[in-house]
Scaffold this active site. Structure first.
Site, PDB file in Angstrom:
ATOM      1  N   GLU A  39       0.837  -1.211   0.000  1.00 33.53           N
ATOM      2  CA  GLU A  39       0.000   0.000   0.000  1.00 33.53           C
ATOM      3  C   GLU A  39       0.867   1.255   0.000  1.00 33.53           C
ATOM      4  O   GLU A  39       0.578   2.225  -0.712  1.00 33.53           O
ATOM      5  CB  GLU A  39      -0.925  -0.023   1.211  1.00 33.53           C
ATOM      6  CG  GLU A  39      -1.970   1.060   1.205  1.00 33.53           C
ATOM      7  CD  GLU A  39      -2.974   0.931   0.078  1.00 33.53           C
ATOM      8  OE1 GLU A  39      -3.081   1.888  -0.727  1.00 33.53           O
ATOM      9  OE2 GLU A  39      -3.654  -0.089  -0.010  1.00 33.53           O
ATOM     10  N   GLU A  55      -1.216  15.139 -16.633  1.00 35.40           N
ATOM     11  CA  GLU A  55      -2.322  14.871 -17.557  1.00 35.40           C
ATOM     12  C   GLU A  55      -2.452  13.358 -17.754  1.00 35.40           C
ATOM     13  O   GLU A  55      -1.529  12.596 -17.497  1.00 35.40           O
ATOM     14  CB  GLU A  55      -2.113  15.570 -18.910  1.00 35.40           C
ATOM     15  CG  GLU A  55      -0.928  15.071 -19.719  1.00 35.40           C
ATOM     16  CD  GLU A  55       0.431  15.568 -19.245  1.00 35.40           C
ATOM     17  OE1 GLU A  55       1.418  14.903 -19.597  1.00 35.40           O
ATOM     18  OE2 GLU A  55       0.511  16.573 -18.534  1.00 35.40           O
ATOM     19  N   ALA A  56      -3.625  12.950 -18.219  1.00 38.82           N
ATOM     20  CA  ALA A  56      -3.876  11.519 -18.436  1.00 38.82           C
ATOM     21  C   ALA A  56      -2.950  10.973 -19.518  1.00 38.82           C
ATOM     22  O   ALA A  56      -2.750  11.608 -20.563  1.00 38.82           O
ATOM     23  CB  ALA A  56      -5.328  11.302 -18.825  1.00 38.82           C
ATOM     24  N   HIS A  57      -2.378   9.820 -19.267  1.00 33.12           N
ATOM     25  CA  HIS A  57      -1.489   9.170 -20.234  1.00 33.12           C
ATOM     26  C   HIS A  57      -1.633   7.661 -20.046  1.00 33.12           C
ATOM     27  O   HIS A  57      -1.710   7.182 -18.911  1.00 33.12           O
ATOM     28  CB  HIS A  57      -0.043   9.604 -20.011  1.00 33.12           C
ATOM     29  CG  HIS A  57       0.876   9.195 -21.115  1.00 33.12           C
ATOM     30  ND1 HIS A  57       1.377   7.927 -21.228  1.00 33.12           N
ATOM     31  CD2 HIS A  57       1.367   9.900 -22.165  1.00 33.12           C
ATOM     32  CE1 HIS A  57       2.141   7.858 -22.304  1.00 33.12           C
ATOM     33  NE2 HIS A  57       2.154   9.054 -22.887  1.00 33.12           N
ATOM     34  N   ASP A  65      -2.100   1.132 -12.324  1.00 28.17           N
ATOM     35  CA  ASP A  65      -2.816  -0.147 -12.267  1.00 28.17           C
ATOM     36  C   ASP A  65      -1.923  -1.274 -11.768  1.00 28.17           C
ATOM     37  O   ASP A  65      -2.361  -2.131 -10.995  1.00 28.17           O
ATOM     38  CB  ASP A  65      -3.395  -0.502 -13.640  1.00 28.17           C
ATOM     39  CG  ASP A  65      -4.575   0.370 -14.037  1.00 28.17           C
ATOM     40  OD1 ASP A  65      -5.100   1.106 -13.174  1.00 28.17           O
ATOM     41  OD2 ASP A  65      -4.967   0.316 -15.218  1.00 28.17           O
TER      42      ASP A  65
END
Length: 97
Positions: A39, A55-57, A65
């Site tokens: 964790e 930013e999303a990449h 993940d």
């Protein structure tokens, strides 16, 4: 992390009440420690990914993940360990009623 800490407290309390053996205690402490370490590493990976890639990449998502997957694997190990360790003491306790 709060959920893992609460679960660990419940597990340790149950182990004390059911008088599990020394070796079983060692496995419980190992399982809880692995989950907590995973964790913490997950939190570190997420923080670094957010810092480097605000930013999303797609690669950022894969890294997050994978880190979350490590927590899931260690939590699964902890659940299986707990089931193995507590099975006999709990069934003995229930049959004594």
């Amino acid at each position: 992390m709060k959920i893992h800490l609460a679960a660990a407290a419940i597990v340790f309390l149950a182990a004390a009440l059911l008088n599990v053996g020394t070796v079983q205690w060692l496995f419980l402490v190992l399982a809880v420690s692995l989950v907590m370490a995973a964790e913490l590493l997950n939190t570190a990976v997420e923080a670094v990914v957010d810092l480097v890639s605000p930013e999303a990449h797609p690669l950022a998502k894969r890294a997050k993940d994978a880190a979350a997957g490590a927590v899931l694997v260690t939590a699964g190990f902890a659940v299986v360990t707990g089931c193995i360790i507590f099975y006999i003491p709990v069934t003995d306790w229930l049959s004594s009623w």
